[in-house]
Design a protein around this motif. Sequence first.
Motif, short mmCIF file in Angstrom:
data_model
loop_
_atom_site.label_atom_id
_atom_site.label_comp_id
_atom_site.label_asym_id
_atom_site.label_seq_id
_atom_site.Cartn_x
_atom_site.Cartn_y
_atom_site.Cartn_z
N GLU A 1 -6.95 1.18 2.16
CA GLU A 1 -6.56 1.63 0.91
C GLU A 1 -5.44 2.49 1.03
O GLU A 1 -4.26 2.67 0.28
CB GLU A 1 -7.44 1.71 -0.07
N GLY A 2 -5.89 3.86 1.64
CA GLY A 2 -4.99 4.98 1.69
C GLY A 2 -3.87 4.63 2.35
O GLY A 2 -2.61 5.18 1.91
N ALA A 3 -3.94 3.69 3.36
CA ALA A 3 -2.60 3.28 4.27
C ALA A 3 -1.78 2.46 3.66
O ALA A 3 -0.48 2.53 4.13
CB ALA A 3 -3.07 2.85 5.63
N SER A 4 -2.10 2.01 2.65
CA SER A 4 -1.23 1.05 1.79
C SER A 4 -0.26 1.53 0.84
O SER A 4 0.60 0.92 0.18
CB SER A 4 -2.01 -0.16 0.96
N ASN A 5 -0.39 2.99 0.56
CA ASN A 5 0.30 3.66 -0.52
C ASN A 5 0.20 2.97 -1.79
O ASN A 5 1.43 2.54 -2.41
CB ASN A 5 1.76 3.78 -0.09
N GLY A 6 -0.86 2.55 -2.02
CA GLY A 6 -1.20 1.84 -3.57
C GLY A 6 -0.84 0.67 -3.79
O GLY A 6 -0.77 -0.05 -4.81
N LYS A 7 -0.27 -0.18 -2.66
CA LYS A 7 0.06 -1.37 -2.41
C LYS A 7 -1.13 -2.48 -2.82
O LYS A 7 -0.94 -3.59 -3.15
CB LYS A 7 0.80 -1.81 -1.40
N ILE A 8 -2.17 -1.94 -2.29
CA ILE A 8 -3.51 -2.92 -2.72
C ILE A 8 -4.46 -2.02 -3.29
O ILE A 8 -4.39 -0.66 -3.16
CB ILE A 8 -4.17 -3.33 -1.33
N SER A 9 -5.38 -2.62 -4.22
CA SER A 9 -6.37 -2.01 -4.86
C SER A 9 -7.58 -1.62 -4.05
O SER A 9 -7.72 -2.15 -2.94
CB SER A 9 -6.78 -2.85 -6.04
N HIS A 10 -8.55 -0.79 -4.53
CA HIS A 10 -9.74 -0.72 -3.84
C HIS A 10 -10.59 -1.86 -3.49
O HIS A 10 -11.00 -2.12 -2.39
CB HIS A 10 -10.62 0.33 -4.71
N GLY A 11 -10.54 -2.67 -4.63
CA GLY A 11 -11.50 -3.95 -4.45
C GLY A 11 -10.50 -4.70 -3.26
O GLY A 11 -11.26 -5.43 -2.25
N GLN A 12 -9.32 -4.77 -3.10
CA GLN A 12 -8.87 -5.63 -2.08
C GLN A 12 -8.94 -5.08 -0.90
O GLN A 12 -9.24 -5.78 0.09
CB GLN A 12 -7.18 -5.86 -2.59
N ALA A 13 -8.96 -3.81 -0.77
CA ALA A 13 -9.12 -2.90 0.72
C ALA A 13 -10.73 -3.16 0.83
O ALA A 13 -10.61 -3.45 2.09
CB ALA A 13 -8.97 -1.58 0.44
N VAL A 14 -11.64 -3.17 0.02
CA VAL A 14 -12.79 -3.74 0.56
C VAL A 14 -13.06 -5.06 1.03
O VAL A 14 -13.67 -5.10 1.98
CB VAL A 14 -13.79 -3.41 -0.73
N ALA A 15 -12.34 -6.11 0.55
CA ALA A 15 -12.38 -7.33 0.96
C ALA A 15 -11.67 -7.49 2.37
O ALA A 15 -12.45 -8.12 3.20
CB ALA A 15 -11.62 -8.27 -0.11
N ILE A 16 -10.62 -6.87 2.55
CA ILE A 16 -9.92 -6.87 3.74
C ILE A 16 -10.64 -6.25 4.70
O ILE A 16 -10.85 -6.50 6.01
CB ILE A 16 -8.47 -6.16 3.60
N GLY A 17 -11.36 -5.15 4.65
CA GLY A 17 -12.13 -4.52 5.59
C GLY A 17 -13.31 -4.90 5.82
O GLY A 17 -14.13 -5.12 7.27
N THR A 18 -13.82 -5.79 4.68
CA THR A 18 -15.10 -6.82 5.23
C THR A 18 -14.62 -7.87 6.00
O THR A 18 -15.45 -8.18 7.13
CB THR A 18 -15.89 -7.26 3.74
N ALA A 19 -13.61 -8.47 5.96
CA ALA A 19 -13.12 -9.30 6.82
C ALA A 19 -13.01 -8.93 8.14
O ALA A 19 -13.20 -9.70 9.16
CB ALA A 19 -11.73 -10.08 6.17
N ALA A 20 -12.30 -7.78 8.08
CA ALA A 20 -12.04 -6.98 9.44
C ALA A 20 -13.44 -6.80 10.03
O ALA A 20 -13.73 -7.03 11.31
CB ALA A 20 -11.32 -5.65 9.37
#
Length: 102
Positions: A1-20
């Motif tokens: 989430e922090g690396a996106s500079n606000g391009k993705i929401s916390h929920g999106q970051a959690v989903a992407i992190g779960t996929a990773a």
Amino acid sequence: EGASNGKISHGQAVAIGTAAAAKISLILKRLTKEKYNLIINNIRRLGLPITVKDIEIRRVIQALNFDKKVGTFVLINDIGDLTAGVKVPKNVIYQVLKEIIK
């Protein structure tokens, strides 16, 4: 989430992190292909992303280095069965980052 500079929401970051985490778990043979597919398909069914665009891998690595988990990961052994504090080889981290960052 922090690396996106606000391009993705916390929920999106959690989903992407779960996929990773699921992909890392699959690569390290902690998770079966069937369970990996189940996790990924459920994230998609919720309308959440499993990949992200326009983020530099370098920035993600920097964010991971400052994360409170100090370079360890929570990996998935099965649905509802996680292991925290797992050191993951750098080559696996880079491999998965290259797959999730388009």
